[in-house]
Design a protein around this motif. Sequence first.
Motif, mmCIF file in Angstrom:
data_model
loop_
_atom_site.group_PDB
_atom_site.id
_atom_site.type_symbol
_atom_site.label_atom_id
_atom_site.label_comp_id
_atom_site.label_asym_id
_atom_site.label_seq_id
_atom_site.Cartn_x
_atom_site.Cartn_y
_atom_site.Cartn_z
ATOM 1 N N TYR A 85 -65.212 10.471 8.519
ATOM 2 C CA TYR A 85 -64.415 9.932 9.624
ATOM 3 C C TYR A 85 -65.299 9.412 10.752
ATOM 4 N N HIS A 86 -66.483 9.981 10.886
ATOM 5 C CA HIS A 86 -67.438 9.477 11.887
ATOM 6 C C HIS A 86 -67.889 8.066 11.505
ATOM 7 N N TYR A 87 -68.294 7.894 10.262
ATOM 8 C CA TYR A 87 -68.781 6.594 9.806
ATOM 9 C C TYR A 87 -67.660 5.581 9.591
ATOM 10 N N PHE A 88 -66.478 6.068 9.272
ATOM 11 C CA PHE A 88 -65.362 5.189 8.934
ATOM 12 C C PHE A 88 -64.127 5.553 9.757
ATOM 13 N N PRO A 89 -64.175 5.224 11.051
ATOM 14 C CA PRO A 89 -63.036 5.579 11.910
ATOM 15 C C PRO A 89 -61.743 4.863 11.504
ATOM 16 N N GLY A 90 -61.870 3.787 10.745
ATOM 17 C CA GLY A 90 -60.699 3.077 10.240
ATOM 18 C C GLY A 90 -60.090 3.742 9.020
ATOM 19 N N GLY A 91 -60.656 4.865 8.608
ATOM 20 C CA GLY A 91 -60.108 5.638 7.501
ATOM 21 C C GLY A 91 -60.345 5.030 6.133
ATOM 22 N N LYS A 92 -59.429 5.337 5.236
ATOM 23 C CA LYS A 92 -59.552 4.944 3.837
ATOM 24 C C LYS A 92 -59.632 3.430 3.667
ATOM 25 N N GLY A 93 -58.878 2.688 4.454
ATOM 26 C CA GLY A 93 -58.905 1.228 4.340
ATOM 27 C C GLY A 93 -60.276 0.663 4.641
ATOM 28 N N GLN A 94 -60.901 1.155 5.699
ATOM 29 C CA GLN A 94 -62.242 0.693 6.059
ATOM 30 C C GLN A 94 -63.250 1.085 4.984
ATOM 31 N N LEU A 95 -63.153 2.314 4.517
ATOM 32 C CA LEU A 95 -64.084 2.785 3.485
ATOM 33 C C LEU A 95 -63.908 1.985 2.192
ATOM 34 N N ALA A 96 -62.676 1.746 1.795
ATOM 35 C CA ALA A 96 -62.429 0.969 0.574
ATOM 36 C C ALA A 96 -62.954 -0.457 0.716
ATOM 37 N N ALA A 100 -67.043 3.714 -3.955
ATOM 38 C CA ALA A 100 -66.960 2.680 -4.988
ATOM 39 C C ALA A 100 -66.876 3.309 -6.376
ATOM 40 N N ASP A 101 -67.664 4.353 -6.597
ATOM 41 C CA ASP A 101 -67.647 5.038 -7.888
ATOM 42 C C ASP A 101 -66.285 5.665 -8.152
ATOM 43 N N MET A 102 -65.729 6.313 -7.164
ATOM 44 C CA MET A 102 -64.414 6.936 -7.363
ATOM 45 C C MET A 102 -63.329 5.889 -7.573
ATOM 46 N N ILE A 103 -63.375 4.817 -6.806
ATOM 47 C CA ILE A 103 -62.358 3.766 -6.942
ATOM 48 C C ILE A 103 -62.439 3.123 -8.322
ATOM 49 N N ARG A 104 -63.649 2.883 -8.818
ATOM 50 C CA ARG A 104 -63.777 2.239 -10.128
ATOM 51 C C ARG A 104 -63.356 3.159 -11.270
ATOM 52 N N GLU A 137 -61.673 13.600 -1.121
ATOM 53 C CA GLU A 137 -62.348 13.597 -2.420
ATOM 54 C C GLU A 137 -63.642 12.789 -2.385
ATOM 55 N N VAL A 138 -63.655 11.706 -1.627
ATOM 56 C CA VAL A 138 -64.885 10.918 -1.489
ATOM 57 C C VAL A 138 -65.956 11.760 -0.825
ATOM 58 N N ALA A 139 -65.592 12.482 0.235
ATOM 59 C CA ALA A 139 -66.561 13.343 0.926
ATOM 60 C C ALA A 139 -67.124 14.381 -0.037
ATOM 61 N N LYS A 140 -66.263 14.990 -0.817
ATOM 62 C CA LYS A 140 -66.714 15.995 -1.794
ATOM 63 C C LYS A 140 -67.615 15.347 -2.844
ATOM 64 N N HIS A 141 -67.193 14.193 -3.366
ATOM 65 C CA HIS A 141 -67.954 13.477 -4.393
ATOM 66 C C HIS A 141 -69.332 13.061 -3.873
ATOM 67 N N ALA A 142 -69.383 12.646 -2.610
ATOM 68 C CA ALA A 142 -70.645 12.202 -2.013
ATOM 69 C C ALA A 142 -71.466 13.370 -1.466
ATOM 70 N N GLY A 143 -70.887 14.563 -1.476
ATOM 71 C CA GLY A 143 -71.609 15.739 -0.981
ATOM 72 C C GLY A 143 -71.830 15.714 0.519
ATOM 73 N N THR A 144 -70.851 15.234 1.249
ATOM 74 C CA THR A 144 -70.967 15.121 2.702
ATOM 75 C C THR A 144 -69.797 15.835 3.369
ATOM 76 N N MET A 183 -76.854 12.992 4.708
ATOM 77 C CA MET A 183 -76.033 12.086 3.924
ATOM 78 C C MET A 183 -75.905 10.772 4.688
ATOM 79 N N SER A 184 -76.181 9.718 4.043
ATOM 80 C CA SER A 184 -76.127 8.423 4.712
ATOM 81 C C SER A 184 -74.775 7.751 4.496
ATOM 82 N N ARG A 185 -74.504 6.836 5.370
ATOM 83 C CA ARG A 185 -73.304 6.013 5.269
ATOM 84 C C ARG A 185 -73.256 5.330 3.899
ATOM 85 N N GLN A 186 -74.416 4.810 3.466
ATOM 86 C CA GLN A 186 -74.483 4.094 2.187
ATOM 87 C C GLN A 186 -74.105 5.000 1.016
#
Length: 185
Positions: free
Chosen positions: A39-50, A11-15, A26-33, A1-4
Amino acid sequence: MSRQQIVTGAADMIRRRGLNATSIREVAKHAGTPLGSTYHYFPGGKGQLATEAVQWASDTVRTVLAAKLRKGPAEGVRAFFTMWRQVVIESGFQAGCPVLAVSIEVNSEALDAAAEAFRIWTTQLADALKEAGVAEDPARRLARLVVTSAEGAVAMCRAQRSIEPLDDVAAELTALLEAATAART
């Protein structure tokens, strides 16, 4: 699973659900990761991911606009509205714009990214209008009208479960831009 893939999944879940109703789990489940990957890719959490999801959406729209605006402002606007039409219809009126979804949330870390996205899209359209001979102030106002109208029309489409608001706004704005550029040539 890639960061992208995680970013596009967010983005899909937020929209579809809005920022507050979207969790990292839920994002992890939705992305299948695995959850740990997010948390590895986004140590800043939900704010960084959003923030990155909004930046991805911004770049996607910017790319569509850049390609189509070369053919003129009206063609760029047609492509802009066609893209949103496709999003709304293909999602069964469940998805809108992740940039707008973040914009209406209170205390969102991604709000600056949303403001930047709207600025980028507006500037692209205004620049195309200026290149077509429209003066700077009217070009800026028309560009802002296009972006805000598209966002509002998408929201109306979702609420009404009808594509008519978007189609009506697209037709009127395209005609307005064609008239504005024809008057300048």
